[in-house]
Design a protein around this motif. Sequence first.
Motif, short mmCIF file in Angstrom:
data_model
loop_
_atom_site.label_atom_id
_atom_site.label_comp_id
_atom_site.label_asym_id
_atom_site.label_seq_id
_atom_site.Cartn_x
_atom_site.Cartn_y
_atom_site.Cartn_z
N LYS A 173 0.83 -1.20 0.00
CA LYS A 173 0.00 0.00 0.00
C LYS A 173 0.87 1.25 0.00
O LYS A 173 1.94 1.27 0.62
CB LYS A 173 -0.92 0.02 1.23
N TYR A 175 0.45 5.57 0.53
CA TYR A 175 -0.39 6.68 0.96
C TYR A 175 0.31 8.00 0.62
O TYR A 175 1.53 8.12 0.80
CB TYR A 175 -0.63 6.64 2.47
N GLU A 179 -3.72 9.55 2.51
CA GLU A 179 -4.76 9.03 1.63
C GLU A 179 -4.23 7.84 0.84
O GLU A 179 -3.20 7.93 0.17
CB GLU A 179 -5.23 10.11 0.67
N LEU A 180 -4.94 6.71 0.93
CA LEU A 180 -4.53 5.51 0.22
C LEU A 180 -4.61 5.74 -1.29
O LEU A 180 -5.66 6.13 -1.82
CB LEU A 180 -5.42 4.34 0.61
N SER A 183 -2.75 0.04 -3.97
CA SER A 183 -2.99 -1.18 -3.20
C SER A 183 -2.81 -2.39 -4.11
O SER A 183 -3.35 -2.41 -5.23
CB SER A 183 -4.41 -1.17 -2.62
#
Length: 254
Positions: A173, A175, A179-180, A183
Amino acid sequence: MKRARILFNGELTAVTVNDNNDAVLNDGTVIAEAEANWQPPCDGKIFVLGLNYADHAAELAFKAPEEPLVFLKGPNTLLGHRKNTYRPDGVDYMHYECELVAIIGKTAKNVSREEAMDYIGGYTVGNDYAIRDYLENYYRPNLRVKSRDTCTPVGPYIVDAKDVADPHNLALKTYINGELKQSGNTSDLVFDIPYLVEYLSAIMTLEPGDMIFTGTPEGLADVKPGDEIVTEVEGVGRLVNTIISETDYLASLN
């Protein structure tokens, strides 16, 4: 066990890392994670895989390669945890690449796929930034794209191979400012780690500390000065990095 390197009293110092991700010196002194001066956790050749996730290849309108697309990076690119990476002034697109990095643990030459995992000493997290403006061909990324100073954060530490049950089923992941944005999972690797060790060791001798950046899944986004980028690999680590301008980077060298 988690092993790392920090600068302590001006010297590169090997440490272990506790459950709070703090650095622990040989005498038992604990340095908080946020206060340690983290350095790249090992030295060695830097192998980087391109287009090694089919979804990422599709994201770029390419087919996944039929054999590993590998290039080498110089040690000038490496950077430790919680350090700054500069974005060249005037470019339009610079993106992160969250990657599982496999660390060679013992000398390997002409290793078979069946025995390859015995030569992996551990794993860490890598973030292989790319300057998209200068990309002429995804199969041949040139120096301006991938080989700039500070463009490859790695760490914070190495997790022993025996402590990662299945490196081919780990969530990745990324960020930006919490905020992601990206993935994926290492189960989607086009060429897995045993294949890569067999392939690379047939070309050259692999040595302890050599790093294999195994590629990144889809989900790339532009990053700008001031952004905090966090790349995570499940069970391996969380790598924090901040983007600064080229102007600020050059000023910091004076």
